[in-house]
Design a protein around this motif. Structure first.
Motif, PDB file in Angstrom:
ATOM      1  N   ARG A 155       0.808  -1.215   0.000  1.00 44.63           N
ATOM      2  CA  ARG A 155       0.000   0.000   0.000  1.00 44.63           C
ATOM      3  C   ARG A 155       0.842   1.265   0.000  1.00 44.63           C
ATOM      4  O   ARG A 155       0.306   2.367  -0.086  1.00 44.63           O
ATOM      5  CB  ARG A 155      -0.908   0.024   1.236  1.00 44.63           C
ATOM      6  N   ASN A 156       2.163   1.111   0.218  1.00 42.24           N
ATOM      7  CA  ASN A 156       3.051   2.257   0.334  1.00 42.24           C
ATOM      8  C   ASN A 156       2.604   3.194   1.462  1.00 42.24           C
ATOM      9  O   ASN A 156       2.558   4.409   1.305  1.00 42.24           O
ATOM     10  CB  ASN A 156       3.115   3.010  -1.007  1.00 42.24           C
ATOM     11  N   ARG A 157       2.263   2.575   2.567  1.00 40.13           N
ATOM     12  CA  ARG A 157       1.806   3.347   3.730  1.00 40.13           C
ATOM     13  C   ARG A 157       2.580   2.918   4.981  1.00 40.13           C
ATOM     14  O   ARG A 157       3.179   1.843   5.006  1.00 40.13           O
ATOM     15  CB  ARG A 157       0.300   3.088   3.943  1.00 40.13           C
ATOM     16  N   PRO A 158       2.543   3.722   6.037  1.00 33.19           N
ATOM     17  CA  PRO A 158       3.315   3.387   7.239  1.00 33.19           C
ATOM     18  C   PRO A 158       2.961   2.003   7.782  1.00 33.19           C
ATOM     19  O   PRO A 158       1.808   1.599   7.781  1.00 33.19           O
ATOM     20  CB  PRO A 158       2.899   4.482   8.236  1.00 33.19           C
ATOM     21  N   SER A 159       3.977   1.307   8.225  1.00 39.92           N
ATOM     22  CA  SER A 159       3.803  -0.055   8.712  1.00 39.92           C
ATOM     23  C   SER A 159       3.207  -0.078  10.121  1.00 39.92           C
ATOM     24  O   SER A 159       3.531   0.752  10.954  1.00 39.92           O
ATOM     25  CB  SER A 159       5.166  -0.761   8.733  1.00 39.92           C
ATOM     26  N   ASP A 160       2.319  -1.020  10.369  1.00 40.25           N
ATOM     27  CA  ASP A 160       1.859  -1.279  11.735  1.00 40.25           C
ATOM     28  C   ASP A 160       2.793  -2.252  12.441  1.00 40.25           C
ATOM     29  O   ASP A 160       2.739  -2.410  13.653  1.00 40.25           O
ATOM     30  CB  ASP A 160       0.451  -1.899  11.719  1.00 40.25           C
ATOM     31  N   TYR A 161       3.608  -2.903  11.660  1.00 39.00           N
ATOM     32  CA  TYR A 161       4.451  -3.973  12.196  1.00 39.00           C
ATOM     33  C   TYR A 161       5.858  -3.501  12.525  1.00 39.00           C
ATOM     34  O   TYR A 161       6.379  -2.570  11.909  1.00 39.00           O
ATOM     35  CB  TYR A 161       4.577  -5.111  11.184  1.00 39.00           C
ATOM     36  N   TYR A 162       6.464  -4.193  13.471  1.00 38.28           N
ATOM     37  CA  TYR A 162       7.895  -4.122  13.698  1.00 38.28           C
ATOM     38  C   TYR A 162       8.525  -5.395  13.140  1.00 38.28           C
ATOM     39  O   TYR A 162       7.964  -6.485  13.295  1.00 38.28           O
ATOM     40  CB  TYR A 162       8.214  -4.066  15.193  1.00 38.28           C
ATOM     41  N   LEU A 163       9.697  -5.251  12.536  1.00 39.29           N
ATOM     42  CA  LEU A 163      10.496  -6.408  12.143  1.00 39.29           C
ATOM     43  C   LEU A 163      11.784  -6.340  12.944  1.00 39.29           C
ATOM     44  O   LEU A 163      12.535  -5.353  12.831  1.00 39.29           O
ATOM     45  CB  LEU A 163      10.803  -6.377  10.647  1.00 39.29           C
ATOM     46  N   GLN A 164      12.029  -7.356  13.748  1.00 35.98           N
ATOM     47  CA  GLN A 164      13.146  -7.297  14.683  1.00 35.98           C
ATOM     48  C   GLN A 164      13.991  -8.564  14.602  1.00 35.98           C
ATOM     49  O   GLN A 164      13.456  -9.679  14.531  1.00 35.98           O
ATOM     50  CB  GLN A 164      12.603  -7.135  16.109  1.00 35.98           C
ATOM     51  N   ALA A 165      15.313  -8.360  14.614  1.00 39.10           N
ATOM     52  CA  ALA A 165      16.234  -9.499  14.554  1.00 39.10           C
ATOM     53  C   ALA A 165      16.328 -10.173  15.920  1.00 39.10           C
ATOM     54  O   ALA A 165      16.394  -9.503  16.949  1.00 39.10           O
ATOM     55  CB  ALA A 165      17.607  -9.036  14.094  1.00 39.10           C
ATOM     56  N   ARG A 210       3.152 -12.739  -8.417  1.00 35.48           N
ATOM     57  CA  ARG A 210       1.748 -13.130  -8.226  1.00 35.48           C
ATOM     58  C   ARG A 210       1.659 -14.451  -7.472  1.00 35.48           C
ATOM     59  O   ARG A 210       0.840 -14.598  -6.573  1.00 35.48           O
ATOM     60  CB  ARG A 210       1.032 -13.249  -9.574  1.00 35.48           C
ATOM     61  N   ARG A 211       2.526 -15.386  -7.819  1.00 37.56           N
ATOM     62  CA  ARG A 211       2.538 -16.656  -7.084  1.00 37.56           C
ATOM     63  C   ARG A 211       2.873 -16.421  -5.617  1.00 37.56           C
ATOM     64  O   ARG A 211       2.274 -17.026  -4.726  1.00 37.56           O
ATOM     65  CB  ARG A 211       3.552 -17.621  -7.688  1.00 37.56           C
ATOM     66  N   MET A 212       3.840 -15.525  -5.364  1.00 34.14           N
ATOM     67  CA  MET A 212       4.200 -15.250  -3.974  1.00 34.14           C
ATOM     68  C   MET A 212       3.005 -14.685  -3.206  1.00 34.14           C
ATOM     69  O   MET A 212       2.746 -15.079  -2.068  1.00 34.14           O
ATOM     70  CB  MET A 212       5.368 -14.255  -3.918  1.00 34.14           C
ATOM     71  N   VAL A 213       2.293 -13.755  -3.856  1.00 33.16           N
ATOM     72  CA  VAL A 213       1.134 -13.169  -3.184  1.00 33.16           C
ATOM     73  C   VAL A 213       0.056 -14.229  -2.972  1.00 33.16           C
ATOM     74  O   VAL A 213      -0.551 -14.315  -1.899  1.00 33.16           O
ATOM     75  CB  VAL A 213       0.577 -11.974  -3.994  1.00 33.16           C
ATOM     76  N   GLU A 214      -0.166 -15.063  -3.981  1.00 33.00           N
ATOM     77  CA  GLU A 214      -1.147 -16.142  -3.833  1.00 33.00           C
ATOM     78  C   GLU A 214      -0.756 -17.089  -2.710  1.00 33.00           C
ATOM     79  O   GLU A 214      -1.590 -17.468  -1.879  1.00 33.00           O
ATOM     80  CB  GLU A 214      -1.286 -16.928  -5.153  1.00 33.00           C
ATOM     81  N   GLU A 215       0.512 -17.455  -2.670  1.00 37.54           N
ATOM     82  CA  GLU A 215       0.971 -18.363  -1.617  1.00 37.54           C
ATOM     83  C   GLU A 215       0.812 -17.717  -0.246  1.00 37.54           C
ATOM     84  O   GLU A 215       0.421 -18.372   0.724  1.00 37.54           O
ATOM     85  CB  GLU A 215       2.433 -18.755  -1.849  1.00 37.54           C
ATOM     86  N   ARG A 261      -4.649  -9.711  -9.998  1.00 36.85           N
ATOM     87  CA  ARG A 261      -3.574  -9.554  -9.020  1.00 36.85           C
ATOM     88  C   ARG A 261      -3.997  -8.597  -7.913  1.00 36.85           C
ATOM     89  O   ARG A 261      -3.754  -8.846  -6.737  1.00 36.85           O
ATOM     90  CB  ARG A 261      -2.303  -9.053  -9.693  1.00 36.85           C
ATOM     91  N   ARG A 262      -4.647  -7.517  -8.298  1.00 32.88           N
ATOM     92  CA  ARG A 262      -5.149  -6.602  -7.261  1.00 32.88           C
ATOM     93  C   ARG A 262      -6.145  -7.295  -6.341  1.00 32.88           C
ATOM     94  O   ARG A 262      -6.132  -7.091  -5.128  1.00 32.88           O
ATOM     95  CB  ARG A 262      -5.816  -5.387  -7.908  1.00 32.88           C
ATOM     96  N   MET A 263      -7.014  -8.121  -6.927  1.00 30.17           N
ATOM     97  CA  MET A 263      -7.985  -8.830  -6.087  1.00 30.17           C
ATOM     98  C   MET A 263      -7.275  -9.743  -5.094  1.00 30.17           C
ATOM     99  O   MET A 263      -7.642  -9.790  -3.920  1.00 30.17           O
ATOM    100  CB  MET A 263      -8.942  -9.655  -6.958  1.00 30.17           C
ATOM    101  N   VAL A 264      -6.253 -10.460  -5.574  1.00 31.09           N
ATOM    102  CA  VAL A 264      -5.513 -11.351  -4.677  1.00 31.09           C
ATOM    103  C   VAL A 264      -4.793 -10.542  -3.606  1.00 31.09           C
ATOM    104  O   VAL A 264      -4.807 -10.901  -2.429  1.00 31.09           O
ATOM    105  CB  VAL A 264      -4.525 -12.238  -5.472  1.00 31.09           C
ATOM    106  N   GLU A 265      -4.184  -9.426  -4.016  1.00 30.87           N
ATOM    107  CA  GLU A 265      -3.512  -8.569  -3.041  1.00 30.87           C
ATOM    108  C   GLU A 265      -4.498  -8.033  -2.002  1.00 30.87           C
ATOM    109  O   GLU A 265      -4.227  -8.048  -0.801  1.00 30.87           O
ATOM    110  CB  GLU A 265      -2.814  -7.389  -3.741  1.00 30.87           C
TER     111      GLU A 265
END
Lengths: 186, 186
Positions: free
Chosen positions: A86-96, A125-130, B125-129
């Motif tokens: 979405r190109n918007r601020p993340s709600d998540y933290y990613l931490q090592a 697209r496959r990655m998003v589907e998975e 693709r948008r629908m899947v996203e």
DNA sequence: GGAAATCCTTGATCCGGATCAAGATTCTGG
DNA sequence: CCAGAATCTTGATCCGGATCAAGGATTTCC
């Protein structure tokens, strides 16, 4: 052989030339130490990362507590998906969780590449589907009432998680306390 | 104006000619009465459906109980996503809650069209996203501890659901009993 | 290698949502 | 429109997982 190159071929099924061509866009190596943040809440996710080595957790905070929603480990991709898409601020933290080495591609470069490499686009697209199918599986896990069964489902699907990640984070991921996890693991 | 045509234009952002061309592939109209199944567990999902009129629930059975995982209503698409994507037997049931009219396109036709209509492919693709982002939202809902807050989140995001769907199904969807929902709604 | 921090385990208690039950209300279909 | 079914509400009880607490085991990193 370059592990990212192998990832392109074996995981994303990209042809050799294409995989080679893409390699040079994955730059911006980052090193993290235990506890360092890769991404923080509020930041817009500007990269898609490949984990060369290490483990990370994805969590968000909800009323003082951290709620773990995912993990990253060696030879997988990691990013704050909603923020990246979405190109918007993340709600998540990613931490090592320990020493970690990553390679990243910028959001802009990635979306530009999608237009030039049709095979990459279908791979994405496959990655998003998975990812979607994975979330659907996870939904069933979360809806399972008994803590014991939730543990069992994760043990069946991803036993390696238990080798890589401290139990307290797994407990959070499974929507239970560390005490309950401990009492139901033996 | 044809509501499916409008859906193509307004929801999927397809250009007029393309929307018109696609219309003729959405055929196989189906009518359901209250309680009828659109898809049953074990069947491979062979269609993507557009709901002209009506409401449906998506659920799976877990130890004698039915666990609701989603809803469909007028002017939206509905299908068993994992079955459709993987071409494997569905774990889900899709059941009509009242008189329902649908238009469907077959899986084969749909995937063929994806190759010929690039705009349709990016729409898919948008629908899947979007589906993925929706699941991520839903995950946060499910991880919310307090029943009252889970209700509140759904009320904020999809207030219309409460007008369309009997509370007992909403309760199941929110991982609580009808009693708990009733006690926390006033 | 060793001190300190982190994590794990086990026990005791508590509490909120599930369950069981019964009555009131609404919806459905002929 | 009406009878029967389905749904919703309210009350009483129960139970399993959260919480609080403390000791023991691991891990981290100078």
């Amino acid at each position: 052989m370059n592990p990212l190159y192998r990832y392109f071929q074996e995981q994303l099924h990209l042809p050799a030339e294409e995989a080679a061509a893409l390699l040079r866009f994955w730059q911006k190596p980052r090193s993290l130490r235990r506890g360092d943040f890769l991404t923080r809440k509020g930041q817009v996710e500007q990269h898609l990362y490949y984990i060369q080595e290490g483990t990370l957790i994805i969590f968000y905070d909800i009323e003082e507590n951290e709620q773990v929603v995912g993990f990253g480990y060696t030879d997988t991709m990691i990013l704050s998906v909603p923020s990246f898409i979405r190109n918007r601020p993340s709600d998540y933290y990613l931490q090592a969780l320990g020493p970690t080495e990553l390679l990243g591609i910028t959001r802009t470069d990635f979306y530009r590449l999608l237009e030039h490499y049709p095979r990459l686009e279908s791979a994405w697209r496959r990655m998003v589907e998975e990812a979607l199918l994975g979330r659907i599986e996870r939904e069933i896990d979360l809806l399972t009432v008994s803590p014991r069964e939730r543990i069992q489902r994760l043990l069946n699907r991803s036993p390696h998680i238990f080798q890589l990640i401290p139990n307290k984070y797994i407990a959070s991921y499974l929507r239970m306390t560390p005490e309950t996890l401990s009492r139901n693991m033996r």
